[in-house]
Design a protein around this motif. Structure first.
Motif, mmCIF file in Angstrom:
data_model
loop_
_atom_site.group_PDB
_atom_site.id
_atom_site.type_symbol
_atom_site.label_atom_id
_atom_site.label_comp_id
_atom_site.label_asym_id
_atom_site.label_seq_id
_atom_site.Cartn_x
_atom_site.Cartn_y
_atom_site.Cartn_z
ATOM 1 N N ILE A 156 -46.094 -18.838 -65.936
ATOM 2 C CA ILE A 156 -45.245 -19.431 -66.980
ATOM 3 C C ILE A 156 -45.117 -20.949 -66.821
ATOM 4 N N ARG A 161 -35.776 -23.737 -66.436
ATOM 5 C CA ARG A 161 -34.396 -23.237 -66.480
ATOM 6 C C ARG A 161 -34.350 -21.839 -65.886
ATOM 7 N N HIS A 264 -33.160 -14.481 -65.795
ATOM 8 C CA HIS A 264 -34.127 -15.027 -66.743
ATOM 9 C C HIS A 264 -34.694 -16.323 -66.185
ATOM 10 N N TYR A 266 -37.347 -19.385 -67.108
ATOM 11 C CA TYR A 266 -38.105 -20.019 -68.188
ATOM 12 C C TYR A 266 -39.011 -21.097 -67.608
ATOM 13 N N TYR A 271 -41.887 -17.204 -70.174
ATOM 14 C CA TYR A 271 -40.661 -16.816 -69.483
ATOM 15 C C TYR A 271 -40.823 -15.421 -68.894
ATOM 16 N N TYR A 273 -38.178 -12.161 -67.829
ATOM 17 C CA TYR A 273 -36.857 -11.560 -67.738
ATOM 18 C C TYR A 273 -36.925 -10.426 -66.712
#
Length: 351
Positions: A156, A161, A264, A266, A271, A273
């Motif tokens: 990713i 974040r 989560h 990002y 991303y 989860y």
């Protein structure tokens, strides 16, 4: 035959002592009694009522129960001690175990504050013992798979974040016993409320994901949404961590309408989860996948397998590991800063 380099005594069950039995996580050791990787040689509990009336009596001989911790350590001679005491007493247990060369595994977090944490670290280093911290989320298949995809495969891109969600409806609401909630909801014995009980999970995972990096600043917001139930401590905590390259938000609460421990992450390209211990969602290459994480292999799938392997030096506990002393010193530093920030109403710079 034993694996190459493994001595015969290393394959024997780990001699395990139990310090305190008031913690609800005691079921973790009870559910594993008889599995074969450890044998409980001593149990110490200062509360006479708990000592005489507890679930472990069903499985263990009366001779292994002691009121005094020092007596248990000297007579039972455990190789390692697991701690189900109030967080405030983690230091007391390490003070007893360290000079005797006995390794310690505490339930999360490591300590109630940095003063206690530093003393624990000094003792561990002086007497060359392991002090490990056990989190339920350490043994989640999805967290390890997330780490692999983010850090090793770069699926990713760069992390931008992280949001971590932990908690439940509240310890009273879900039926935790009074012996447990008496100290869990006490500002001295637990160090705080939800900020300590569940804020530590996010701090632990984020410190691991970022390779031991400390945040630049910490901002904490602590609330009491149910002061009638929890008059002395917070029951809802939000912790914001500022790093040079990303922002982290840790949401720890005794006010969720359900139990949760999810995260989560990002990045610049997608991303991930982490939804449950087994299930996760990955968005990468403009495609969304719902996945079941592969099972972790022993000893990295279970706290007691891990403790035995570490004590017998079959594995090395790295400073960046989730259970390590180094990681968990940072965790306590983050929690300390969050509590200080909430009092002052402004971000706190990390040292």
């Amino acid at each position: 035959m034993l694996p190459v380099g493994l001595k015969a005594q290393d394959d024997k069950p780990l001699r395990l002592g139990v310090a305190g039995i008031s913690h609800a996580h005691l079921n973790e050791v009870i559910s594993r009694i008889g599995r074969g990787d450890f044998v409980i040689v001593g149990v110490a509990e200062r509360d006479k009522d708990l000592l005489q009336n507890n679930r472990m009596r069903k499985y263990l001989d009366d001779s292994v129960f002691f009121e005094d911790l020092d007596e248990m350590l000297d007579k039972a001679k455990p190789e390692a001690v697991i701690v189900y005491e109030p967080i405030f007493d983690h230091l007391r247990v390490v003070e007893a175990c360290a000079p005797r060369g006995i390794h310690v595994m505490v339930e999360k977090p490591l300590a109630v504050n940095m003063n206690h944490a530093r003393k624990i670290a000094d003792l561990a280093r002086k007497y060359n013992i392991l002090v490990l911290t056990n989190y339920e989320t350490t043994w989640y298949d999805t967290n390890r798979e997330l780490f692999r995809r983010v850090k090793e495969n770069n699926e990713i891109g760069n992390i931008t974040r992280i949001e971590v969600y932990d908690g439940h409806q509240g310890p009273v609401e879900i039926g935790c016993g009074k012996k447990f909630t008496d100290w869990l909801t006490h500002p001295k014995l637990n160090g705080g409320g939800a900020v300590i009980d569940f804020g530590c999970y996010g701090a632990n995972l984020v410190t691991w994901l970022l390779g031991g990096e400390k945040p630049l600043r910490v901002y904490g917001v602590l609330n009491r949404q149910k002061p009638d139930l929890y008059p002395e401590v917070d029951d809802d905590a939000t912790i914001i961590l500022e790093y040079p390259q990303l922002t982290v938000q840790i949401m720890a609460s005794w006010n969720w309408p359900m139990s949760r421990k999810d995260m989560h992450v990002y990045g610049t390209k997608g991303y991930i989860y982490q939804d449950t211990p087994r299930n996760m969602r990955v968005y990468s290459g403009k495609k969304l996948q719902q996945l079941t994480a592969p099972r972790l292999k022993a000893p990295y799938n279970d706290s007691f397998y891990y403790l035995k392997a570490a004590v017998r030096k079959q594995i090395t506990v790295k400073p960046t590991d989730l259970s390590s002393l180094e990681n968990n010193l940072i965790v306590v530093e983050i929690l300390d800063a969050a509590i200080k920030s909430a009092r002052q109403g402004k971000p706190v710079k990390m040292k």
